[in-house]
Design an enzyme around this catalytic site. Structure first.
Site, PDB file in Angstrom:
ATOM      1  N   GLY A 293      37.024 -26.465   9.434  1.00  0.00           N
ATOM      2  CA  GLY A 293      38.130 -27.109   8.727  1.00  0.00           C
ATOM      3  C   GLY A 293      37.837 -28.587   8.648  1.00  0.00           C
ATOM      4  N   HIS A 294      37.367 -29.029   7.500  1.00  0.00           N
ATOM      5  CA  HIS A 294      37.038 -30.441   7.355  1.00  0.00           C
ATOM      6  C   HIS A 294      38.155 -31.136   6.588  1.00  0.00           C
ATOM      7  CE1 HIS A 294      32.466 -29.584   7.930  1.00  0.00           C
ATOM      8  NE2 HIS A 294      33.167 -29.512   9.029  1.00  0.00           N
TER       9      HIS A 294
ATOM     10  N   GLN B 152      31.591 -26.929  13.132  1.00  0.00           N
ATOM     11  CA  GLN B 152      31.896 -26.817  14.565  1.00  0.00           C
ATOM     12  C   GLN B 152      31.176 -27.945  15.319  1.00  0.00           C
ATOM     13  OE1 GLN B 152      30.845 -23.454  13.075  1.00  0.00           O
ATOM     14  NE2 GLN B 152      32.949 -23.520  12.382  1.00  0.00           N
TER      15      GLN B 152
ATOM     16  N   LYS C 239      33.605 -34.861  11.104  1.00  0.00           N
ATOM     17  CA  LYS C 239      32.375 -34.737  10.300  1.00  0.00           C
ATOM     18  C   LYS C 239      32.692 -34.789   8.817  1.00  0.00           C
ATOM     19  CE  LYS C 239      31.465 -30.785  12.270  1.00  0.00           C
ATOM     20  NZ  LYS C 239      32.440 -30.786  13.352  1.00  0.00           N
TER      21      LYS C 239
ATOM     22  N   ASP D 294      35.746 -30.610  15.115  1.00  0.00           N
ATOM     23  CA  ASP D 294      36.861 -31.477  14.723  1.00  0.00           C
ATOM     24  C   ASP D 294      36.616 -32.948  15.031  1.00  0.00           C
ATOM     25  OD1 ASP D 294      38.273 -29.100  14.073  1.00  0.00           O
ATOM     26  OD2 ASP D 294      38.859 -28.902  16.179  1.00  0.00           O
TER      27      ASP D 294
HETATM   28  P1  IMP Z   1      35.275 -18.346  15.621  1.00  0.00           P
HETATM   29  O1  IMP Z   1      34.263 -19.304  15.091  1.00  0.00           O
HETATM   30  O2  IMP Z   1      36.434 -18.093  14.702  1.00  0.00           O
HETATM   31  O3  IMP Z   1      34.652 -17.079  16.126  1.00  0.00           O
HETATM   32  O4  IMP Z   1      35.931 -19.046  16.926  1.00  0.00           O
HETATM   33  C1  IMP Z   1      35.180 -19.272  18.106  1.00  0.00           C
HETATM   34  C2  IMP Z   1      35.576 -20.590  18.764  1.00  0.00           C
HETATM   35  O5  IMP Z   1      35.170 -21.666  17.941  1.00  0.00           O
HETATM   36  C3  IMP Z   1      37.081 -20.768  18.956  1.00  0.00           C
HETATM   37  O6  IMP Z   1      37.290 -21.544  20.128  1.00  0.00           O
HETATM   38  C4  IMP Z   1      37.500 -21.582  17.746  1.00  0.00           C
HETATM   39  O7  IMP Z   1      38.662 -22.319  17.985  1.00  0.00           O
HETATM   40  C5  IMP Z   1      36.300 -22.486  17.631  1.00  0.00           C
HETATM   41  N1  IMP Z   1      36.093 -23.014  16.283  1.00  0.00           N
HETATM   42  C6  IMP Z   1      35.584 -22.377  15.208  1.00  0.00           C
HETATM   43  N2  IMP Z   1      35.517 -23.204  14.154  1.00  0.00           N
HETATM   44  C7  IMP Z   1      35.965 -24.396  14.572  1.00  0.00           C
HETATM   45  C8  IMP Z   1      36.096 -25.678  13.950  1.00  0.00           C
HETATM   46  O8  IMP Z   1      35.764 -25.910  12.780  1.00  0.00           O
HETATM   47  N3  IMP Z   1      36.610 -26.677  14.727  1.00  0.00           N
HETATM   48  C9  IMP Z   1      36.940 -26.479  16.020  1.00  0.00           C
HETATM   49  N4  IMP Z   1      36.830 -25.309  16.644  1.00  0.00           N
HETATM   50  C10 IMP Z   1      36.342 -24.285  15.932  1.00  0.00           C
END
Ligand code: IMP
Length: 435
Positions: A39-40, A222, A15, A12
């Site tokens: 989530g961009h 991420q 990017k 977040d």
């Molecule tokens: P998962 O990727 O859904 O398995 O989540 C694992 C961890 O990564 C959790 O803490 C999510 O909140 C975090 N996470 C996954 N995608 C994002 C993103 O795009 N932005 C911020 N945190 C993310």
């Protein structure tokens, strides 16, 4: 010039905005990991776009967008996103390339994600519940189903067996679940009918693009602290968002990466559970959340907020070999009389300057804060570096000193144009033209 843009914190960082801004200088934008957990959020002329799976480059009509083998794809989520973009007038057909080696997220992966979180109880990861972890687990356990398998006519019996075995095993695991493997297989066949024209060998595709002199932007999802190896394990996502993921997730050699730009907020946020040494659990944290609109783009969850953590970003600089950072959301700090920066950690009587790999040690770390003066004139919407208040320039200079690389870009608002690209920076050099 082929450049990687990736997150230097817990995701977040902005990017999406940066990739959107840089895209006109690249022919192709390629994602190398993650799935629709990303989530961009991008604002163009006041309109908000949230991209989850498709690279942010899609907002520029001449750009080809690639999903590499390191990405996990939920066909339903992909089609929904395409429809959403097309409803907004953005044509996707003909501009998408998907790796035949990318793994698929199947309906039982979502169920398993939710179940596994429930089982962990207080130790839950706080995932996005999109089935990301279970899909990558199947990949590593060598029972995953890949995009190319759907069109591999010679082994269609093998696909049927794999789907049946996977669904039946998951039904047993989930207990009360009675998912019908025929329905799952049917869904996959329908997905294939639609995806088929986009599917390629992405490594070959990108090698040809490079040979033809095209420039590629590698888009990370991420961030470094959510990387499966280098992040705050186990409170991480299940892929490598750090620079090594570019090579493994797209099939490109290290020499096909000419530069790496890290994106970092001027403060820190994290969504989901896990360690966060500079977190603010008080009204100041709430003020940052409100000023920065810090709510998850995918799940809407409130993000945890804290001061800029130089230990975290130094970790990202070292692992990714960052040439520079883009410092985003500087304007969120407008109006704070003082701005503390975390310069190191203290654990008992030890000072710690490198991000620890052990959760227990991390839990005992408290931030060592250095306080910088805030600024009274707003930075919001400022578009020239020299127009920033002196205190904001001093804040940026201190961050550069602490992390050891320059802030080549400073972002002062959500709009594409609220961005300062420093003329003397490495990024200005990269942006010499369009490949
Ligand atoms: P998962 O990727 O859904 O398995 O989540 C694992 C961890 O990564 C959790 O803490 C999510 O909140 C975090 N996470 C996954 N995608 C994002 C993103 O795009 N932005 C911020 N945190 C993310």
């Amino acid at each position: 010039m082929n450049i990687a843009v990736l997150g230097a914190q817990w995701g977040d960082e902005g990017k999406g905005k940066l990739v959107d801004l840089l895209t006109p200088h690249f022919s192709t934008v390629a994602r190398y990991q993650g799935g629709h957990n990303a989530g961009h959020t991008v604002f163009v002329a006041g309109t908000k776009f949230v991209l989850r799976l498709i690279p942010s480059g899609i907002l520029h009509p001449d750009t080809i967008c690639v999903l590499g083998n390191g990405v996990v794809i939920d066909p339903a989520a992909l089609f929904a996103e395409i429809e959403q973009l097309e409803a907004l007038g953005i044509l996707v057909e003909g501009r998408l390339v998907i790796s035949n080696r990318a793994h698929l997220i199947l309906p039982y992966h979502r169920e398993l994600d939710v179940l596994s979180e429930a089982k962990r109880g207080a130790r839950k990861i706080g995932t996005t519940s999109r089935g990301i972890g279970p899909a990558y687990s199947d990949k590593v356990a060598r029972r995953g189903i890949r995009v190319g398998d759907l069109g591999d006519v010679a082994s269609s019996a093998a696909l049927e067996d794999a789907v049946r075995e996977n669904v039946e095993a998951r039904n047993r695991l989930i207990g009360e679940s009675h998912m019908d493997w025929h329905a799952v297989l049917d869904g996959l066949r329908q997905a294939w009918a639609r995806m088929r024209p986009w599917v390629r060998d992405v490594s070959v595709y990108l090698a040809e693009a490079r040979r033809a002199g095209h420039s590629v932007l590698y888009e990370g999802a991420q961030g470094t602290m959510l990387d499966i190896d280098h992040g705050t394990y186990p409170y991480v996502t299940s892929s490598n968002g750090t620079v090594g993921g570019v090579c493994t997730g797209l099939g490109v050699p290290p020499r096909a990466i000419d530069g790496v730009l890290g994106v970092t907020k001027a403060y820190t946020t994290r969504v989901g559970d896990g360690p966060f040494p500079s977190e603010l659990l008080d009204a100041t944290g709430e003020r940052l959340r409100a000023a920065g609109h810090e709510f998850g783009a995918v799940t809407g969850r409130p993000r945890r907020c804290g001061w800029f953590d130089a230990v975290v970003v130094r970790h990202a600089v070292r692992i990714n070999g960052l040439d520079a950072v883009a410092l985003t959301k500087l304007d969120v700090l407008d109006g704070f009389p003082e701005i503390p920066v975390c310069v190191g950690y203290r654990a008992g009587d030890r000072r710690i300057d490198e991000f620890p790999g052990e959760l227990g040690l991390l839990a005992s770390c408290s931030p060592i804060l250095e306080t910088m003066p805030g600024w009274t004139t707003p930075t919001a919407g400022v578009r020239r570096f020299e127009d920033l208040p002196a205190e904001a320039r001093a804040y940026i200079a201190r961050i550069e000193q602490l992390i050891g690389v320059p802030a080549a870009i400073v972002s002062t608002g959500s709009d594409r144009d609220d961005t300062i690209v420093r003329g003397d920076s490495v990024v200005a050099g990269w942006l010499g033209g369009r490949g």
